[in-house]
Design an enzyme around this catalytic site. Sequence first.
Site, PDB file in Angstrom:
ATOM      1  N   LYS A  94       0.826  -1.219   0.000  1.00  0.00           N
ATOM      2  CA  LYS A  94       0.000   0.000   0.000  1.00  0.00           C
ATOM      3  C   LYS A  94       0.861   1.270   0.000  1.00  0.00           C
ATOM      4  CE  LYS A  94      -2.231  -1.715   3.612  1.00  0.00           C
ATOM      5  NZ  LYS A  94      -1.876  -3.146   3.536  1.00  0.00           N
ATOM      6  N   ILE A  95       1.822   1.338   0.927  1.00  0.00           N
ATOM      7  CA  ILE A  95       2.604   2.577   1.070  1.00  0.00           C
ATOM      8  C   ILE A  95       3.616   2.726  -0.067  1.00  0.00           C
ATOM      9  CG2 ILE A  95       4.225   3.829   2.569  1.00  0.00           C
ATOM     10  CD1 ILE A  95       2.815   2.413   4.982  1.00  0.00           C
ATOM     11  N   THR A 148      10.847   4.593   6.538  1.00  0.00           N
ATOM     12  CA  THR A 148       9.661   4.922   7.351  1.00  0.00           C
ATOM     13  C   THR A 148       8.964   3.633   7.774  1.00  0.00           C
ATOM     14  OG1 THR A 148       8.310   5.092   5.360  1.00  0.00           O
ATOM     15  CG2 THR A 148       9.223   7.158   6.220  1.00  0.00           C
ATOM     16  N   SER A 149       9.659   2.503   7.656  1.00  0.00           N
ATOM     17  CA  SER A 149       8.980   1.227   7.862  1.00  0.00           C
ATOM     18  C   SER A 149       9.197   0.672   9.272  1.00  0.00           C
ATOM     19  CB  SER A 149       9.440   0.243   6.790  1.00  0.00           C
ATOM     20  OG  SER A 149       8.467  -0.731   6.607  1.00  0.00           O
ATOM     21  N   ARG A 150      10.307   0.032   9.513  1.00  0.00           N
ATOM     22  CA  ARG A 150      10.666  -0.440  10.853  1.00  0.00           C
ATOM     23  C   ARG A 150      12.176  -0.280  11.012  1.00  0.00           C
ATOM     24  NH1 ARG A 150       6.268   0.239  12.163  1.00  0.00           N
ATOM     25  NH2 ARG A 150       4.710  -1.204  12.967  1.00  0.00           N
ATOM     26  N   ASP A 210      12.243   7.610  10.031  1.00  0.00           N
ATOM     27  CA  ASP A 210      11.153   7.882  10.971  1.00  0.00           C
ATOM     28  C   ASP A 210      11.109   6.792  12.038  1.00  0.00           C
ATOM     29  OD1 ASP A 210       8.742   9.374  11.756  1.00  0.00           O
ATOM     30  OD2 ASP A 210       7.662   7.568  11.141  1.00  0.00           O
ATOM     31  N   GLU A 248      14.045   2.263  19.117  1.00  0.00           N
ATOM     32  CA  GLU A 248      13.204   3.447  19.339  1.00  0.00           C
ATOM     33  C   GLU A 248      12.302   3.331  20.559  1.00  0.00           C
ATOM     34  OE1 GLU A 248      10.942   3.429  15.581  1.00  0.00           O
ATOM     35  OE2 GLU A 248       9.153   3.060  16.797  1.00  0.00           O
ATOM     36  N   HIS A 297       8.880   8.458  14.666  1.00  0.00           N
ATOM     37  CA  HIS A 297       7.732   7.585  14.340  1.00  0.00           C
ATOM     38  C   HIS A 297       6.435   8.400  14.249  1.00  0.00           C
ATOM     39  CE1 HIS A 297       6.690   3.075  14.399  1.00  0.00           C
ATOM     40  NE2 HIS A 297       5.763   3.725  13.715  1.00  0.00           N
ATOM     41  N   GLN A 298       6.487   9.424  13.399  1.00  0.00           N
ATOM     42  CA  GLN A 298       5.313  10.285  13.234  1.00  0.00           C
ATOM     43  C   GLN A 298       4.720  10.181  11.831  1.00  0.00           C
ATOM     44  OE1 GLN A 298       7.674  14.297  13.342  1.00  0.00           O
ATOM     45  NE2 GLN A 298       6.018  14.603  11.885  1.00  0.00           N
ATOM     46  N   ALA A 299       5.281   9.274  10.998  1.00  0.00           N
ATOM     47  CA  ALA A 299       4.822   9.239   9.603  1.00  0.00           C
ATOM     48  C   ALA A 299       3.316   8.979   9.505  1.00  0.00           C
ATOM     49  CB  ALA A 299       5.601   8.190   8.817  1.00  0.00           C
ATOM     50  N   PHE A 300       2.794   8.164  10.415  1.00  0.00           N
ATOM     51  CA  PHE A 300       1.369   7.813  10.363  1.00  0.00           C
ATOM     52  C   PHE A 300       0.486   8.953  10.872  1.00  0.00           C
ATOM     53  CE2 PHE A 300      -0.086   7.465  14.764  1.00  0.00           C
ATOM     54  CZ  PHE A 300       1.119   7.593  15.437  1.00  0.00           C
TER      55      PHE A 300
HETATM   56  P1  NAD Z   1       1.761  -3.771   2.937  1.00  0.00           P
HETATM   57  O1  NAD Z   1       1.544  -5.085   3.609  1.00  0.00           O
HETATM   58  O2  NAD Z   1       0.655  -3.182   2.131  1.00  0.00           O
HETATM   59  O3  NAD Z   1       3.061  -3.854   2.003  1.00  0.00           O
HETATM   60  C1  NAD Z   1       4.244  -4.463   2.394  1.00  0.00           C
HETATM   61  C2  NAD Z   1       4.906  -5.033   1.164  1.00  0.00           C
HETATM   62  O4  NAD Z   1       6.168  -5.589   1.538  1.00  0.00           O
HETATM   63  C3  NAD Z   1       4.100  -6.157   0.491  1.00  0.00           C
HETATM   64  O5  NAD Z   1       3.941  -5.890  -0.888  1.00  0.00           O
HETATM   65  C4  NAD Z   1       4.946  -7.393   0.742  1.00  0.00           C
HETATM   66  O6  NAD Z   1       4.854  -8.354  -0.319  1.00  0.00           O
HETATM   67  C5  NAD Z   1       6.336  -6.773   0.799  1.00  0.00           C
HETATM   68  N1  NAD Z   1       7.317  -7.666   1.388  1.00  0.00           N
HETATM   69  C6  NAD Z   1       7.151  -8.630   2.310  1.00  0.00           C
HETATM   70  N2  NAD Z   1       8.315  -9.268   2.556  1.00  0.00           N
HETATM   71  C7  NAD Z   1       9.230  -8.687   1.759  1.00  0.00           C
HETATM   72  C8  NAD Z   1      10.616  -8.908   1.528  1.00  0.00           C
HETATM   73  N3  NAD Z   1      11.271  -9.872   2.192  1.00  0.00           N
HETATM   74  N4  NAD Z   1      11.257  -8.118   0.648  1.00  0.00           N
HETATM   75  C9  NAD Z   1      10.596  -7.150  -0.035  1.00  0.00           C
HETATM   76  N5  NAD Z   1       9.276  -6.902   0.127  1.00  0.00           N
HETATM   77  C10 NAD Z   1       8.597  -7.664   1.009  1.00  0.00           C
HETATM   78  O7  NAD Z   1       2.215  -2.787   4.098  1.00  0.00           O
HETATM   79  P2  NAD Z   1       2.144  -1.196   4.102  1.00  0.00           P
HETATM   80  O8  NAD Z   1       0.831  -0.752   4.642  1.00  0.00           O
HETATM   81  O9  NAD Z   1       2.620  -0.682   2.793  1.00  0.00           O
HETATM   82  O10 NAD Z   1       3.238  -0.878   5.232  1.00  0.00           O
HETATM   83  C11 NAD Z   1       4.632  -1.088   4.991  1.00  0.00           C
HETATM   84  C12 NAD Z   1       5.365  -0.951   6.309  1.00  0.00           C
HETATM   85  O11 NAD Z   1       5.258   0.411   6.771  1.00  0.00           O
HETATM   86  C13 NAD Z   1       4.762  -1.770   7.451  1.00  0.00           C
HETATM   87  O12 NAD Z   1       5.344  -3.046   7.487  1.00  0.00           O
HETATM   88  C14 NAD Z   1       5.102  -0.979   8.675  1.00  0.00           C
HETATM   89  O13 NAD Z   1       6.263  -1.536   9.256  1.00  0.00           O
HETATM   90  C15 NAD Z   1       5.412   0.413   8.175  1.00  0.00           C
HETATM   91  N6  NAD Z   1       4.542   1.454   8.736  1.00  0.00           N
HETATM   92  C16 NAD Z   1       5.134   2.527   9.318  1.00  0.00           C
HETATM   93  C17 NAD Z   1       4.365   3.554   9.830  1.00  0.00           C
HETATM   94  C18 NAD Z   1       4.995   4.782  10.457  1.00  0.00           C
HETATM   95  O14 NAD Z   1       4.292   5.579  11.085  1.00  0.00           O
HETATM   96  N7  NAD Z   1       6.288   5.004  10.293  1.00  0.00           N
HETATM   97  C19 NAD Z   1       2.952   3.469   9.772  1.00  0.00           C
HETATM   98  C20 NAD Z   1       2.375   2.364   9.140  1.00  0.00           C
HETATM   99  C21 NAD Z   1       3.181   1.351   8.618  1.00  0.00           C
END
Ligand code: NAD
Length: 334
Positions: A154-155, A232-234, A258, A263, A295-298
């Site tokens: 999604k992101i 911005t992921s983990r 982020d 953290e 961790h404010q991206a959301f």
């Molecule tokens: P999502 O599930 O829609 O997309 C994640 C994608 O990663 C999927 O397409 C999946 O196939 C892919 N993936 C899985 N394993 C993988 C690998 N080994 N190598 C490459 N790609 C792989 O998730 P999303 O909603 O897009 O969110 C992505 C990440 O953003 C979440 O996992 C979360 O950790 C992070 N997040 C951060 C915040 C923030 O405030 N900073 C808020 C929401 C989510």
Amino acid sequence: MKVAVFSTKAYDRQFLSAINSPTQHELVFFEPRLNRDTAILAAGFPAVCVFVHDQVDALTLELLASRGTRLVVLRCAGFNNVDLQAAADLGITVVRVPAYSPYGVAEHAVGLILSLNRKIHRAYNRVREGNFSIDGLLGFNLHERTVGIIGTGKIGLILGQIMKGFGCHLLAYDVYRNPELEALGGKYVELPELFANSDIISLHCPLTTETHHLINTETIKQIKAGVMLINTSRGALIDTQAVIEGLKSGKIGYLGVDVYEQESELFFEDLSGEIIQDDIFQRLTTFPNVLITGHQAFFTAEALHNIAETTFANIADIEKGRSCPNEIRAQLPV
Ligand code: NAD
């Protein structure tokens, strides 16, 4: 249902209370994080509502179960802080909010890219001090640059759409191809090709055993010199010590994060009057080409509204014995 809401900030109280009608659920807000020491606060509550830094481990779950809790309601997507197997063994249901802010997170990643590129964080301070020199603030056009997106769910897809608007080329890596990303002109490649050809790399995959320290000493060697790295992921997708070495050598030209591996000791709290003990984090803050947010991206009004709505829909499903699409079970990846 009577719900003990942990890790409550003023904004949680505001958005959860606004959606919850007085006759619906009895919410009791607690500021502390849920852990084995604070689980006692939930005595007699059939449900607890938690966020990313609450420690919902096996012992905490046992303590909750022994005092009547049967439902853990996550008001976030990630669930790496919950022992799902222990929850299943204790008969505790776990639900989450799988998506609440994909636009907010992608837009924040773009904010980091623009700020780092045009050095807006430095310009802001200079102008406030009456320093109008532009020496050292040289940026580059995003137009025709290549953005490598790792994780095109999604992101990652939304980031691709926005960067396409800037006239960027898109490279992508994911374990599954997203046809919408391909329709944008994005090209799926293996990681070494993405590393070698991207001017900007943005991480949008979940944290799993496969993705832990995806950016490390070896992969940094494959990266184009001067790359901009955005996370911005983990936090644990990045080996921070290796990235610091990459910044010192100039291999990494910019870092925007982020999230940070350690953290939970820092983020969401005001520690401005305290001595930060994490030397790795403190070293990161000394680089002029590093931009860190906590961790404010959301954190958009839309996201908090969506989180509250889905949280109550989840509770209602479980309370009424309906199947809940957002229930999570032990076998799913974190
Ligand atoms: P999502 O599930 O829609 O997309 C994640 C994608 O990663 C999927 O397409 C999946 O196939 C892919 N993936 C899985 N394993 C993988 C690998 N080994 N190598 C490459 N790609 C792989 O998730 P999303 O909603 O897009 O969110 C992505 C990440 O953003 C979440 O996992 C979360 O950790 C992070 N997040 C951060 C915040 C923030 O405030 N900073 C808020 C929401 C989510």
